[in-house]
Design a protein around this motif. Structure first.
Motif, PDB file in Angstrom:
ATOM      1  N   LEU B 110     -40.781  37.722-100.422  1.00  0.00           N
ATOM      2  CA  LEU B 110     -40.852  36.697-101.469  1.00  0.00           C
ATOM      3  C   LEU B 110     -41.388  37.278-102.769  1.00  0.00           C
ATOM      4  O   LEU B 110     -40.859  37.025-103.847  1.00  0.00           O
ATOM      5  N   LEU B 111     -42.447  38.091-102.664  1.00  0.00           N
ATOM      6  CA  LEU B 111     -43.058  38.650-103.873  1.00  0.00           C
ATOM      7  C   LEU B 111     -42.077  39.580-104.589  1.00  0.00           C
ATOM      8  O   LEU B 111     -42.035  39.614-105.814  1.00  0.00           O
ATOM      9  N   SER B 112     -41.270  40.304-103.823  1.00  0.00           N
ATOM     10  CA  SER B 112     -40.313  41.227-104.449  1.00  0.00           C
ATOM     11  C   SER B 112     -39.260  40.457-105.234  1.00  0.00           C
ATOM     12  O   SER B 112     -38.584  41.009-106.091  1.00  0.00           O
ATOM     13  N   LYS B 113     -39.119  39.168-104.940  1.00  0.00           N
ATOM     14  CA  LYS B 113     -38.179  38.342-105.706  1.00  0.00           C
ATOM     15  C   LYS B 113     -38.839  37.727-106.921  1.00  0.00           C
ATOM     16  O   LYS B 113     -38.257  36.858-107.571  1.00  0.00           O
ATOM     17  N   ARG B 114     -40.084  38.114-107.209  1.00  0.00           N
ATOM     18  CA  ARG B 114     -40.794  37.640-108.395  1.00  0.00           C
ATOM     19  C   ARG B 114     -40.918  36.128-108.446  1.00  0.00           C
ATOM     20  O   ARG B 114     -40.657  35.517-109.489  1.00  0.00           O
ATOM     21  N   VAL B 115     -41.237  35.510-107.293  1.00  0.00           N
ATOM     22  CA  VAL B 115     -41.546  34.085-107.332  1.00  0.00           C
ATOM     23  C   VAL B 115     -42.819  33.889-108.161  1.00  0.00           C
ATOM     24  O   VAL B 115     -43.620  34.812-108.317  1.00  0.00           O
ATOM     25  N   ASP B 116     -42.983  32.693-108.704  1.00  0.00           N
ATOM     26  CA  ASP B 116     -44.125  32.411-109.567  1.00  0.00           C
ATOM     27  C   ASP B 116     -45.373  32.052-108.773  1.00  0.00           C
ATOM     28  O   ASP B 116     -46.478  32.059-109.314  1.00  0.00           O
ATOM     29  N   ALA B 117     -45.180  31.668-107.521  1.00  0.00           N
ATOM     30  CA  ALA B 117     -46.305  31.321-106.648  1.00  0.00           C
ATOM     31  C   ALA B 117     -45.778  31.279-105.225  1.00  0.00           C
ATOM     32  O   ALA B 117     -44.569  31.215-105.005  1.00  0.00           O
ATOM     33  N   VAL B 118     -46.701  31.326-104.281  1.00  0.00           N
ATOM     34  CA  VAL B 118     -46.319  31.168-102.875  1.00  0.00           C
ATOM     35  C   VAL B 118     -47.125  30.004-102.301  1.00  0.00           C
ATOM     36  O   VAL B 118     -48.327  29.899-102.549  1.00  0.00           O
ATOM     37  N   ILE B 119     -46.448  29.127-101.578  1.00  0.00           N
ATOM     38  CA  ILE B 119     -47.128  28.038-100.876  1.00  0.00           C
ATOM     39  C   ILE B 119     -47.000  28.301 -99.376  1.00  0.00           C
ATOM     40  O   ILE B 119     -45.890  28.449 -98.858  1.00  0.00           O
ATOM     41  N   LEU B 120     -48.145  28.416 -98.713  1.00  0.00           N
ATOM     42  CA  LEU B 120     -48.145  28.584 -97.260  1.00  0.00           C
ATOM     43  C   LEU B 120     -48.317  27.210 -96.641  1.00  0.00           C
ATOM     44  O   LEU B 120     -49.306  26.527 -96.917  1.00  0.00           O
ATOM     45  N   VAL B 121     -47.370  26.798 -95.826  1.00  0.00           N
ATOM     46  CA  VAL B 121     -47.430  25.465 -95.241  1.00  0.00           C
ATOM     47  C   VAL B 121     -47.812  25.580 -93.772  1.00  0.00           C
ATOM     48  O   VAL B 121     -47.073  26.153 -92.974  1.00  0.00           O
ATOM     49  N   GLY B 122     -48.990  25.063 -93.439  1.00  0.00           N
ATOM     50  CA  GLY B 122     -49.393  25.043 -92.039  1.00  0.00           C
ATOM     51  C   GLY B 122     -50.582  25.942 -91.791  1.00  0.00           C
ATOM     52  O   GLY B 122     -50.678  27.041 -92.331  1.00  0.00           O
ATOM     53  N   SER B 123     -51.470  25.459 -90.930  1.00  0.00           N
ATOM     54  CA  SER B 123     -52.725  26.177 -90.712  1.00  0.00           C
ATOM     55  C   SER B 123     -52.504  27.485 -89.962  1.00  0.00           C
ATOM     56  O   SER B 123     -53.391  28.327 -89.915  1.00  0.00           O
ATOM     57  N   ASN B 124     -51.337  27.684 -89.399  1.00  0.00           N
ATOM     58  CA  ASN B 124     -51.114  28.896 -88.618  1.00  0.00           C
ATOM     59  C   ASN B 124     -51.071  30.168 -89.469  1.00  0.00           C
ATOM     60  O   ASN B 124     -50.975  31.261 -88.914  1.00  0.00           O
ATOM     61  N   TYR B 125     -51.139  30.034 -90.805  1.00  0.00           N
ATOM     62  CA  TYR B 125     -51.178  31.250 -91.636  1.00  0.00           C
ATOM     63  C   TYR B 125     -52.567  31.873 -91.706  1.00  0.00           C
ATOM     64  O   TYR B 125     -52.710  33.011 -92.118  1.00  0.00           O
TER      65      TYR B 125
END
Lengths: 344, 344
Positions: B110-125
């Protein structure tokens, strides 16, 4: 650090930097070396913009679905995303709701992002009027359009469907063969797939000499705003109301498991024995089927198979072999019998 | 027609074409006019690549979730996607499964695609070891990382959680206050949120002088490969087995509605009256709660509120006001009582 920085550091034009990144042969070895050295020195990772500029592909597939929190659509989105990612493609997800103008607008929006293809998930993208389907034909002039669980005959559109008509026809025949004489059909969608199912029910009754009136077809309204699944208690109330009005049903066949659960709850509340007094069958074969009591007989619509076929076809199209891909592929559903019916 | 074609037609560099598209003031009026005329003449629409090159933003947010077909995660993805899109951001969805190495790899992707932010959904992260959470801290050096239903204290990471501990503590207290003396706890996840819930159960029992042994805590294995929800009949079998071994439970509290439905099915199959002989409470308050018989008491975890807060915060961060955003926000769950309990 981006393509401009590399260009500035090396004195090589951005176009040439892009050509080097994308492995074009029309760059001198000296220039290539200079660019690659700078890339290494400054830790530049060719990013998606540069790739996009050079190759005019984002390696990205757009998914349109009405509501990714609907269990059927959620499972389809999951399957499609996984298969695309494993094939090297990102997925941009866009949930449109059920309103036509939003579907059109978000299709345009996806295309403006230069996705390599669009996958429409769910039969609700196909409307009964050709005019309303024009936006799909228009999109297909730019990129391949794949449809899961919907069908339309337009160039560059590839459809994968389950044979919903035959599945409902077959399960209705089985109900009748098991001794039921007065089936109720419950549905909540008038999409392409919804109409196929309804016709399957009608024709199975006609074939068995049972009259089809408005009394044994129950439409339980449109989806709630926000697209959440239909509340089972609304179905329960609706079936109870019909029964109170004098309709004597001995079974219910529903276009969706959640509606069937409503029918099971109606029967339990009315003190009817399932399946002896009142049998029930659903559609989709989701986890839901194991949650109610007795467990629900349902049609497995082979959603995983449909999704895999859709994405595999798309990858073949990307590889340039679109002539080998059928425009329309139909899989058969499979009846999974549990405690709410007693088929022979 | 792309940025290079416009450059070639006008004799203006691609960098300058990009500046014109992005409204930079450092371009002469004559050059600007020339570029805009060419854009109009050739019907060029500034595309996402050009925007990316000029602004170094794709206006795109990456979502990582383990399995978008899980009902909880599906609803969160739906809420987040809708809110992001309405704020002008696309969503790239990436389902990682539950394996740690895949989470890391797909974060990098995801980061290599230059997204502006990352949202982690779910406590399993969030894992119990800091080492395993390093990839989140590393990502947060590049872009803001938002976590829904998980918590970690790292710069540039913003967490929105439900107070799972207190919700389970409270519902366990209510069970005990309603006369239950021997509660069973059923869970299937040892994530951050999973441990909070378990502690809530333990502490409520301790507070009420009930001994907590291994006998009244049931872990029903990890999720199936492929991440589908846990089959209710496995829970039913597990509870029946415990009962057969001599454990005398008079109620069950589950970390997830689907597990609670398994407990309801156990009680129905064992001929126990619900809630008199055996009361049941679930967690998440999904549609599922209305599907079983009696309908399930559950904790509404306010997922929509959590998701809205998360995306609103992100938009504030994008606007440059990150100092106004709390790093950790906790909402309270709400107990929704239905037929499987009789609280006072």
């Amino acid at each position: 650090m981006n393509i401009y920085d590399i260009s500035r550091k090396t004195g090589v034009s951005t176009a040439t930097v892009s050509r080097v990144i994308n492995g074009s042969s029309s760059v001198s070895e000296k220039t290539r070396r200079k660019v690659l050295d700078a890339i290494e020195e400054y830790g530049y990772t060719p990013n998606v913009f540069a790739r996009g500029l050079g190759l005019n592909t984002m390696k990205t597939v757009g998914i349109l679905c009405a509501d990714s929190s609907d269990p059927y659509l959620a499972q389809a989105v999951y399957c499609v995303e996984e298969h695309c990612r494993k094939s090297g493609y990102d997925v941009i997800l866009s949930c449109t709701g059920y309103d036509h103008s939003l579907k059109e607008r978000q299709m345009d929006s996806l295309l403006s992002k230069r996705v390599d293809a669009v996958i429409l998930v769910g039969s609700n993208y196909i409307e009964s009027s050709d005019d309303l389907n024009m936006y799909i034909a228009k999109a297909a002039k730019t990129v391949p359009v794949m449809i899961i669980n919907g069908s339309i005959n337009v160039p560059n559109v590839y459809c994968t469907v389950c044979d919903d008509y035959s599945a409902i026809y077959e399960i209705t025949e089985k109900m009748i063969a098991s001794g039921k004489k007065n089936p109720l059909y419950i549905y909540n969608s008038e999409s392409y797939s919804g109409m196929q199912k309804l016709n399957g029910f009608r024709n199975a009754l006609a074939r068995n000499g049972i009259e089809v009136g408005s009394g044994n077809i129950l439409f339980v309204g449109s989806r709630k705003p926000g697209g959440k699944s239909f509340p089972v208690n609304v179905v329960k109330a609706a079936v109870a109301e019909l029964a109170a009005a004098g309709h004597r049903f001995d079974c219910a066949i529903a276009s969706d498991d959640i509606l069937a659960v409503g029918a099971v709850k109606y029967a339990n509340a009315a003190g009817l024995r399932i399946p002896e007094d009142f049998a029930v069958a659903g559609y989709n074969n989701f986890d839901l089927c194991e949650c109610c009591d007795p467990e629900l007989t349902s049609v497995d619509n082979r959603l995983d198979v449909l999704c895999d076929h859709c994405v595999s076809s798309l990858m073949t199209i990307f590889s340039g072999s679109e002539s080998t891909i059928p425009k329309h592929t139909m899989f058969s559903g499979e009846i999974i019998e549990r405690g709410t019916t007693n088929f022979r």
